[in-house]
Each structure stands twice: as C-alpha cells, then as structure tokens.
Design a protein around this motif. Structure first.
Motif, mmCIF file in Angstrom:
data_model
loop_
_atom_site.group_PDB
_atom_site.id
_atom_site.type_symbol
_atom_site.label_atom_id
_atom_site.label_comp_id
_atom_site.label_asym_id
_atom_site.label_seq_id
_atom_site.Cartn_x
_atom_site.Cartn_y
_atom_site.Cartn_z
ATOM 1 N N PRO A 169 45.769 45.654 40.033
ATOM 2 C CA PRO A 169 46.272 47.007 39.802
ATOM 3 C C PRO A 169 46.887 47.661 41.034
ATOM 4 O O PRO A 169 46.655 47.244 42.167
ATOM 5 C CB PRO A 169 45.008 47.763 39.381
ATOM 6 C CG PRO A 169 43.914 47.090 40.147
ATOM 7 C CD PRO A 169 44.300 45.619 40.154
ATOM 8 N N SER B 294 50.039 53.798 37.822
ATOM 9 C CA SER B 294 48.917 53.056 37.233
ATOM 10 C C SER B 294 48.986 53.061 35.714
ATOM 11 O O SER B 294 48.717 52.049 35.056
ATOM 12 C CB SER B 294 47.585 53.657 37.690
ATOM 13 O OG SER B 294 47.448 53.565 39.084
ATOM 14 N N THR C 1 40.447 47.659 38.562
ATOM 15 C CA THR C 1 40.466 49.120 38.636
ATOM 16 C C THR C 1 39.054 49.675 38.477
ATOM 17 O O THR C 1 38.661 50.624 39.176
ATOM 18 C CB THR C 1 41.378 49.701 37.543
ATOM 19 O OG1 THR C 1 42.712 49.235 37.757
ATOM 20 C CG2 THR C 1 41.376 51.223 37.584
#
Length: 463
Positions: free
Chosen positions: A150, A167, A196
């Motif tokens: 991520p 994101s 994440t």
C-alpha cells in the motif's frame, strides 16, 4: 483523509474482498516464475525472499524466479512489454502486480483530482483487460494477480509525499484486480489491506510508524519480508516445519520425527549424543540494517515483530523429554549454541531462531549467494528500464547502436536517464548481458549444491 475515514474505507473494502488468497499455486520442481511489476518489484526483495524460502525449505526441488519489474511503470506499459520481456523468459507462472503508479501522485493535490483519478483508474482497468486477453493465449502459464503493497497515507512522520485520496484509489484498483482474477481463473493475493492493517495497528502505538518508508511508497526490507510471508502463507505453506523431533532422554529413543532422521542415540557422561539429518534448512533472517529505493534503514528481522513468520513458516523444533537435571547446554558439531532448562527443552526449542547453529550458517551462505544473484539481476532490470521506458517509444528498442547513444545523450536530464547511463553503457553490449547471466547461472548452481542438508552431531550436556 482523516484516520477514521480511512479506517472505514479499509473496513468497507474488506467486505468487498475475499478472505486471503484465491488459488495461489505452490511452485513445483522446474517452475520458472516471472514477477512483473513496477519499482517495488524492480528494486525490491520480496521475490528474492520467496525464492530463498524455496531454496532452503525444498533443497531438492530447484525452481527459477525471475524479476520483470521496471521502476515507474503503470499497467499499460507492462502490457506493451509482455511479448519481449515476459513471455521471452519462458515462464510457467506469471505473478503480476501494479497500482502504485497507476493511481498517480500530484493529481491528488489538484482541484479536479476526482476526475483525473477516475480517468487513471479506467486506463489501468483497460490495460488489465488487455493483459487478460494476452494471457488467455497462453493457457499453459499459471497466472497470479497481486494487489500490491500500500501507499501509506496515515503515518504522521511528516507531510512529505502526502497525497490525500491515493490510498482509496489503490483500494479501487485492488477491487477490480480481484474481480478480473476471479472471472479469469487467476490466482489472487491481496497485500494492500493486510499491510495497511499492520500500519494502522502500529500507528496506534506510534503515530510516526510506517512499514513502507519515508517516501510512503517503497517498503523496506522488513516490508518485503512481510510481503513474502503473505505470499508463502497464501500458497498454503504455513505449518510446514523445517523439522520437528522429540527424543526421550530416559529411554534413549526417538518419540517423534517430522522431516528429519535421528540416529545413533548414545548415553555419554553428563548427557547424551545423537545424529540429526533434516530434509530442509532453516530460513535465515538477516539482522543487518539496509535501505534502498526511498525506504528507511530497516532490518529484515524487524518483520518478525509484525507477522508470525517464525511460528508459521520457520519452525525447526527440538524437544527433549525424560530429563532429570535443571539446566543443559546444547552443542552441535562441538559448538555450543545455547543453554536451556529441562522444562524449556521439553516444551521445545526452535533451532531456526538460533543463529549459531551450523545449519543456520549453511542457510546464510545460501542467502548471501542469492543476494549476489539478485544484485546482478538488478543491473539487467536497470537496462530494461532504459529499453522499455525510454527507448521503446522512440523506435529504438534493443537497437543499442551509436544512434541510440546519441539519443540518450541528448536527453540526459530527463527522468532517470542520467542515473541509468553508466549501467546502460555496459549492458548495451550483448556479451556483457550474457556474462551477467552466466554469473547468475553459476550462483544458482552453487546454491543448489550447497543447500543440501548435512548430518550434524548433537550433544545434550547437563550443566
């Protein structure tokens, strides 16, 4: 984006994804696995770590893992080089990941960011559909689609490289990646959400923490080991021990032995000895700090605090029952590796966590040779960057002639051209590239020669 809003998005995304992986095949003997991606693949280590696991856990099952990453690329660029850079490597398995560059960067700071983001996502989706159509022409190749590591939007270490909304865009890419993988029967692995989740968990204790790096993009070596862990676990390899054995000291007999052979148990003054031959080596986790591609200085061993790598993927368990003393030394091949109580030895000692064992040293030699191979392979990927991301659109792909050099010198101040010049001046010669390939072949041959487990003599000595 506020932390709580982002957490809500993450939880919402979780409901849209299948749990874990979707049919990630375990590699088999002779497989040629090509990892296709951007800079996180080009300069990263996760595929190196995955191969190291196979080198040590399955020493009699040689495979080949190849890096086909190019820094800065989006899915459309990857599609354009499938024929000459990916299929040309004769893969039996392709693992494809993209998304970091597809979602953009500075666009998220502009007033029309939503429109531009939608356009970028649509281009990325269309490129994936084109790759899907290409892959269908190669039904003999197994395919794995990976929603990549991520972008860290939540760490509070500073405001550098902070692009609010990126994101969320990456989660949307992960969503259509899974959808296409499911429809086409590819394997699918989501790295975006688990990594994440680690960031969010650790940031509750330290708001400046990041698993990724100070550029919010490139994971450090610990992040790459987490990626390898998630991949290997998705292949169903968790719980497959290096070895697990139990010896009853009072009866001088083996009570249990998994993936190993115990022979020649003998009583000695103050203890007993036995011979041990495992069918695998422990995975060697480095403790030396390193940093590259914008990642902060980290240690591979930092990953062990984040995921249960040792418990699930690196167990070499020694159990001794029937002991009557209080404390014992464990020696292997005349080398003391540590001291434990009788109760601790009965409960079990994970030898894979002991860096002084001869089998760990053997595995570390394998690791170092693999790193040498990886370093050489990166030179070839730096050459590939110049060919595909600079020369191809100028009609100069693989020409490497003097006219090509003139073009490069005329654009030295563009992008990464100057930084890649020295490497290109060597790699433009096919004899140099062939020499690098021969070096890698020699290293791999040596790895599969020295990775064969050896018999070791144990002495359990009462203190």
């Amino acid at each position: 984006m506020k932390f709580l809003n982002y957490l809500w998005l993450l939880l919402f995304a979780a409901s849209c994804f299948s749990a874990g992986a979707q049919g990630i095949p375990v590699f088999k003997k002779g497989d040629r696995v090509v990892f296709v991606g951007n800079s996180i693949t080009h300069g990263g280590r996760y595929h190196q770590y995955i191969w190291l696991y196979y080198m040590t856990r399955f020493p009699g099952m040689p495979i080949t893992i190849l890096n086909a990453g190019i820094g800065g690329e989006i899915a459309g660029q990857m599609n354009k080089r499938l024929e000459t850079d990916v299929y040309a490597k004769k893969p039996s398995v392709i693992a494809l990941t993209f998304g970091m560059n597809d979602t953009g960067y500075f666009e998220f700071l502009q007033s029309d960011s939503a429109t531009k983001s939608k356009e970028k996502l649509e281009r990325s989706y269309q490129a994936l559909l084109q790759m899907d159509a290409s892959f269908r022409k190669h039904p003999d190749i197994k395919k794995i689609l990976i929603a990549g590591s991520p972008y860290d939007e939540t760490s509070k270490f500073g405001k550098n490289n902070l692009f609010p909304g990126k994101s969320n865009a990456m989660l949307r890419i992960a969503g259509f990646q899974e959808s296409v993988a499911k429809k086409s029967g590819w394997g699918f692995l989501d790295l975006t959400r688990p990594m994440t989740a680690i960031n969010l968990r650790e940031q509750e204790k330290d708001s400046t923490y990041t698993l990724i790096g100070n550029d919010r993009i490139h994971p450090g070596v610990d992040g790459h080991l987490v990626m390898a862990y998630l991949f290997l676990k998705a292949q169903g390899l968790a719980g497959k021990e290096v070895a697990d054995f139990t010896i009853n000291a009072a009866a001088s007999k083996v009570e249990n032995g998994v993936n190993c052979q115990i022979t020649n148990i003998q009583s000695k003054p103050g203890g007993f000895t036995f011979d041990y031959l495992a069918r695998a080596l422990p995975y060697p986790v480095d403790t030396v700090a390193t940093g590259e591609w914008g990642a902060m200085q980290r240690r591979e061993s930092d990953a062990l605090k984040l995921v249960p790598f040792m418990k699930e993927l690196n167990q070499e368990m020694l159990h001794i029952t029937g002991l009557t003393g209080n404390r014992y030394a464990v020696e292997i091949d005349g080398r003391k590796i540590g001291e434990w109580s009788g109760a601790e030895l009965k409960a079990g000692i994970n030898l894979a966590a002991q860096r002084r064992t001869p089998q760990y040293e053997q595995a570390m030699a394998v690791k170092k040779l693999n790193e040498e191979r990886w370093q050489i392979e990166r030179r070839l990927r730096d050459y590939a960057w110049m060919e595909y991301d600079f020369l191809m659109d100028r009609g100069l792909l693989m020409k490497d002639d003097l006219a090509t050099l003139d073009t490069i010198y005329a654009h030295l101040n563009e992008g990464f051209v100057r930084g890649n010049l020295d490497n290109y001046l060597k790699a433009r010669y096919p004899e140099v590239r062939q020499g690098w390939q021969k070096q890698m072949d020699v290293l791999v041959d040596e790895i599969y020669h020295i990775n064969q487990p050896q018999k070791h003599s144990f002495f359990i000595r009462e203190l």
